[in-house]
Motif scaffolding. Structure first.
Motif, PDB file in Angstrom:
ATOM      1  N   UNK A 123       0.871  -1.240  -0.027  1.00 43.59           N
ATOM      2  CA  UNK A 123       0.000  -0.094  -0.035  1.00 43.59           C
ATOM      3  C   UNK A 123       0.990   1.196   0.071  1.00 43.59           C
ATOM      4  N   UNK A 124       1.850   1.268   0.688  1.00 45.59           N
ATOM      5  CA  UNK A 124       2.726   2.322   0.840  1.00 45.59           C
ATOM      6  C   UNK A 124       3.371   2.767  -0.622  1.00 45.59           C
ATOM      7  N   UNK A 125       3.840   1.889  -1.374  1.00 46.28           N
ATOM      8  CA  UNK A 125       4.256   1.869  -2.514  1.00 46.28           C
ATOM      9  C   UNK A 125       3.583   2.945  -3.660  1.00 46.28           C
ATOM     10  N   UNK A 126       2.160   3.001  -3.233  1.00 46.56           N
ATOM     11  CA  UNK A 126       1.136   3.673  -4.057  1.00 46.56           C
ATOM     12  C   UNK A 126       1.327   5.189  -3.670  1.00 46.56           C
ATOM     13  N   UNK A 127       1.310   5.470  -2.589  1.00 49.40           N
ATOM     14  CA  UNK A 127       1.475   6.763  -2.020  1.00 49.40           C
ATOM     15  C   UNK A 127       2.736   7.284  -1.801  1.00 49.40           C
ATOM     16  N   UNK A 128       3.865   6.419  -1.753  1.00 47.37           N
ATOM     17  CA  UNK A 128       5.154   7.149  -1.540  1.00 47.37           C
ATOM     18  C   UNK A 128       6.118   6.662  -2.848  1.00 47.37           C
ATOM     19  N   UNK A 129       6.010   7.024  -3.744  1.00 45.17           N
ATOM     20  CA  UNK A 129       6.620   6.400  -4.919  1.00 45.17           C
ATOM     21  C   UNK A 129       8.160   6.757  -4.768  1.00 45.17           C
ATOM     22  N   UNK A 130       8.318   7.808  -4.201  1.00 41.43           N
ATOM     23  CA  UNK A 130       9.863   8.270  -4.163  1.00 41.43           C
ATOM     24  C   UNK A 130      10.754   6.908  -3.280  1.00 41.43           C
ATOM     25  N   UNK A 131      10.029   6.277  -2.415  1.00 44.17           N
ATOM     26  CA  UNK A 131      10.497   5.484  -1.360  1.00 44.17           C
ATOM     27  C   UNK A 131      11.216   4.167  -2.253  1.00 44.17           C
ATOM     28  N   UNK A 132      10.762   3.857  -3.447  1.00 42.83           N
ATOM     29  CA  UNK A 132      11.103   2.658  -4.193  1.00 42.83           C
ATOM     30  C   UNK A 132      12.462   3.186  -4.563  1.00 42.83           C
ATOM     31  N   UNK A 133      12.967   4.359  -4.778  1.00 40.51           N
ATOM     32  CA  UNK A 133      14.175   4.435  -5.288  1.00 40.51           C
ATOM     33  C   UNK A 133      15.250   4.291  -4.076  1.00 40.51           C
ATOM     34  N   UNK A 134      14.767   4.392  -2.920  1.00 43.65           N
ATOM     35  CA  UNK A 134      15.834   4.118  -1.938  1.00 43.65           C
ATOM     36  C   UNK A 134      16.364   2.582  -1.679  1.00 43.65           C
ATOM     37  N   UNK A 135      15.469   1.540  -2.283  1.00 41.84           N
ATOM     38  CA  UNK A 135      15.369   0.241  -2.199  1.00 41.84           C
ATOM     39  C   UNK A 135      16.800  -0.070  -2.754  1.00 41.84           C
ATOM     40  N   UNK A 136      16.993   0.290  -4.011  1.00 42.29           N
ATOM     41  CA  UNK A 136      18.512  -0.166  -4.714  1.00 42.29           C
ATOM     42  C   UNK A 136      20.060   0.139  -3.801  1.00 42.29           C
ATOM     43  N   UNK A 137      19.749   1.544  -3.637  1.00 45.96           N
ATOM     44  CA  UNK A 137      20.998   1.994  -2.888  1.00 45.96           C
ATOM     45  C   UNK A 137      21.160   1.264  -1.634  1.00 45.96           C
ATOM     46  N   UNK A 138      20.073   1.287  -0.853  1.00 45.50           N
ATOM     47  CA  UNK A 138      19.964   0.636   0.610  1.00 45.50           C
ATOM     48  C   UNK A 138      20.593  -0.676   0.487  1.00 45.50           C
ATOM     49  N   UNK A 139      19.968  -1.442  -0.545  1.00 42.25           N
ATOM     50  CA  UNK A 139      20.358  -3.083  -0.460  1.00 42.25           C
ATOM     51  C   UNK A 139      21.735  -3.201  -0.797  1.00 42.25           C
ATOM     52  N   UNK A 140      22.117  -2.231  -1.705  1.00 39.88           N
ATOM     53  CA  UNK A 140      23.798  -2.234  -2.157  1.00 39.88           C
ATOM     54  C   UNK A 140      24.579  -2.185  -1.030  1.00 39.88           C
ATOM     55  N   UNK A 141      24.198  -0.995  -0.167  1.00 35.88           N
ATOM     56  CA  UNK A 141      25.069  -0.605   0.964  1.00 35.88           C
ATOM     57  C   UNK A 141      24.984  -1.572   2.008  1.00 35.88           C
ATOM     58  N   UNK A 142      23.918  -2.383   2.231  1.00 34.12           N
ATOM     59  CA  UNK A 142      23.823  -3.310   3.236  1.00 34.12           C
ATOM     60  C   UNK A 142      24.826  -4.562   2.811  1.00 34.12           C
ATOM     61  N   UNK A 143      24.591  -4.824   1.360  1.00 31.80           N
ATOM     62  CA  UNK A 143      25.576  -6.049   0.921  1.00 31.80           C
ATOM     63  C   UNK A 143      27.060  -5.432   1.047  1.00 31.80           C
ATOM     64  N   UNK A 144      27.293  -4.296   0.792  1.00 32.20           N
ATOM     65  CA  UNK A 144      28.573  -3.777   0.741  1.00 32.20           C
ATOM     66  C   UNK A 144      29.233  -3.793   2.314  1.00 32.20           C
ATOM     67  N   UNK A 145      28.511  -3.527   3.131  1.00 27.50           N
ATOM     68  CA  UNK A 145      28.853  -3.423   4.592  1.00 27.50           C
ATOM     69  C   UNK A 145      29.100  -4.717   5.143  1.00 27.50           C
ATOM     70  N   UNK A 146      28.118  -5.749   4.691  1.00 29.56           N
ATOM     71  CA  UNK A 146      28.391  -7.054   5.088  1.00 29.56           C
ATOM     72  C   UNK A 146      29.668  -7.734   4.603  1.00 29.56           C
TER      73      UNK A 146
END
Lengths: 119, 513
Positions: B316-339
């Motif tokens: 539901x949130x993805x419908x109203x907060x479309x800019x949030x989707x843009x965070x997914x890629x960098x956050x995922x990559x940062x978590x992976x790199x940090x690991x």
């Protein structure tokens, strides 16, 4: 304007939020301007309130960037924003700008009916 | 509380030494790591013959890296020499020649400030980076070369200077230091980012308060409307109480708290990354790696999964907060790199991972937060502030006219040739009403002024600047000068964050007035 990808690779975009924000702010400023007749101050206040309510929704609303309603709304936003910027110099022009802002509010209402369906 | 940090590697080699030092100086930390190699700074009087200082561009005492600059301040012998660009072998020889066995006894790795490089300066700044305590020599005839004895023989006449005394000198220097500036470097970045994150979260949350107040204002100042009712032409507002027609209001929230949390979670990951990179960069044990990765890894996984879950298709949130989707890629990559940074067994490899892969993701996340703040949140805050002021001004002017009309209506008719009289009580009542309304206008004006002065993007800018300094240090030669720059950057970061976070924390009170 922020854009994102929609279904079937359509480009979705927000409206020109910067212009709408500027218009709403200008309406409130003019509503407190002593050079403006009291009746128009009231009008600007009411329009400012109306546009601010619209902003709540339009800030996170995305539209198909090629629809005529979207394009018309953006054109109107830029035109009215420019008009209000110029009108600040002369009281006479401000009187004319009230009508334009009113028309813009109607245009946005049309657009908002689209976003309701889209959501 | 001053403390001396020991390099873990050195501690292993000098366990006995450390134990003795511990008895002499109980406040030495057993668990200290060499994260902050520069641990103290002191202004030194050239007349004090007991001071020996050097700067070297070395990651640790075990890894001298040329070039280094050594300044010996040997006032007793009347000499003052400096050798810029000295090689590691040379630097060792220089000290051996003077009876100082580098790494075997007390070694104060220090940086003389720029001023110290100039012979005309009357004093110098010494930065002690590490202190290694030697085995005590008083009871040990096996000790082949006592630094004290050598120093005594070569330079300092007949005064015996024991190893314990040398250690005491070094520690006295630390103890007398007024500003141990570099000791807490690890954790600085994370703490300041956490403070920024809290402030940004507060700012995000404040817009919900401001929007709610604006909605209630509209109800109050628009007599046609009732609470939990929106104008007939209003459109749905996400996450809000719905009225009878199915439209929603901003009464609960304008921005979903989950949206806010997702963004502050992203900042939290940056904080973890920053602390890890600081620890890696300032470590003097190249092969040592933090062993607490498992617990942290679980935390990171939770943080990263928050955004992943929220932005999943159909949410539901993805419908109203479309800019949030843009965070997914960098956050995922940062978590992976940090690991991967935690998984690396070598510091250099972990730093490489941070610089090459994690850092770009950090910048992307900061760009996204900036875009959120600049394009939506901040303009809305200001408009709401202006709206509150406008509504009160309009209401005051309307009521003012009405009050004036009423009081004249109640006034006694004027006698022929005289003036109409107005009762004092009516005038007083009017004055009280006007004062109340005027106070509300003044409060709204003050709130608006406060809203326009707050610039939350300065927080992300401060993170960027500190991050750039951290990367520069991690990529650089790890010289004390660079470390000093890093410490200064972190101090500036913290100061900036504090100066911005304070007014944001007061925003809620201002809105509530």
């Amino acid at each position: 304007m922020a854009t994102t990808a929609g279904p079937n690779n359509t480009v979705l975009s927000t409206i020109d939020l910067a212009s709408l924000q500027a218009i709403a702010a200008r309406c409130f400023e003019l509503s407190m301007d002593a050079a403006i007749p009291a009746a128009q101050q009231l009008q600007y206040n009411a329009l400012g309130n109306k546009l601010t309510t619209d902003l709540n929704t339009l800030t996170s609303a995305y539209f198909a960037a090629t629809t005529s309603q979207f394009l018309a709304a953006n054109t109107a936003l830029r035109k009215v924003n420019a008009q209000l910027s110029q009108a600040a110099a002369t009281v006479a022009a401000i009187a004319g700008a009230v009508a334009s802002v009113g028309d813009l509010a109607s245009t946005l209402d049309g657009l908002l009916s689209v976003v309701a369906k889209f959501a | 509380m001053l403390s001396v940090h020991f390099c873990p590697g050195a501690a292993v080699r000098h366990t006995q030494t450390f134990a003795r030092a511990k008895r002499s100086f109980p406040d030495l930390r057993d668990d200290a790591q060499c994260a902050a190699r520069v641990i103290a700074r002191q202004k030194v009087d050239p007349g004090n013959a007991s001071q020996v200082a050097l700067t070297c561009r070395s990651r640790s005492w075990t890894r001298f890296v040329a070039p280094c600059k050594i300044v010996l301040n040997l006032a007793a012998s009347g000499t003052r020499r400096s050798w810029p660009g000295m090689s590691s072998a040379w630097s060792t020889d220089v000290f051996r020649d003077r009876g100082i066995e580098v790494g075997a006894v007390v070694t104060a790795f220090g940086a003389l400030g720029r001023a110290s490089a100039r012979a005309s300066e009357a004093s110098a700044i010494i930065v002690f980076t590490e202190v290694y305590l030697p085995p005590l020599v008083e009871n040990s005839r096996e000790e082949p070369r006592s630094i004290a004895r050598e120093a005594h023989q070569n330079h300092w006449g007949k005064r015996m200077l024991s190893a314990r005394a040398l250690a005491a000198i070094a520690l006295f220097a630390l103890a007398s230091c007024s500003t141990p500036q570099y000791e807490p470097l690890v954790g600085n970045f994370g703490q300041s980012v956490a403070k920024s994150s809290n402030a940004i979260q507060g700012y995000y949350a404040s817009i919900n308060d401001v929007a709610r107040q604006a909605y209630i204002d509209q109800i109050i100042y628009t007599k046609e409307l009732k609470l939990v009712e929106v104008p007939p032409d209003a459109s749905p507002v996400p996450m809000a109480i719905r009225d009878g027609a199915g439209n929603s209001t901003a009464l609960v929230t304008l921005i979903d708290p989950a949206s806010i949390k997702a963004r502050t979670d992203a900042l939290q990951i940056i904080a973890v990354y920053g602390d890890k990179l600081t620890a890696l960069s300032t470590s003097s044990a190249p092969t040592q790696i933090d062993t607490s990765s498992e617990a942290l890894g679980a935390d990171l996984k939770n943080l990263g999964s928050t955004i992943q879950a929220l932005t999943a298709p159909g949410q539901e949130l993805a419908k109203t907060d479309k800019t949030l989707g843009a965070y997914a890629g960098p956050v995922s990559a940062l978590v992976g790199s940090l690991g991967r940074m935690y998984a690396q067994r070598k510091v250099d490899d972990a730093i490489k991972e941070a610089v090459n892969n994690a850092a770009p993701q950090v910048n992307k996340i900061l760009d996204l937060i900036d875009a959120d703040l600049n394009s939506a949140i901040q303009p809305l805050e200001k408009i709401y502030g202006l709206q509150a002021l406008s509504n009160r001004v309009i209401f005051y002017n309307q009521l003012d006219q009405r009050l004036t009309d009423e009081v004249f209506a109640k006034s006694k008719p004027a006698a022929a040739g005289g003036k109409a009289t107005i009762a004092s009580s009516d005038l007083l009542s009017q004055m009280t009403t006007r004062r109340t309304l005027a106070d509300q206008v003044a409060t709204a004006a003050a709130n608006y002024a406060q809203l326009t002065q707050i610039e939350p993007e300065q927080l992300t800018q401060a993170i960027r600047t500190a991050h750039a300094a951290l990367l520069k240090y991690a990529n650089g030669d790890h010289s004390p000068q660079n470390l000093a720059e890093l410490a200064a950057a972190f101090q500036a970061f913290n100061a900036t964050v504090t100066s911005i976070a304070t007014p944001i924390s007061q925003l809620d009170k201002a809105i509530a007035r």
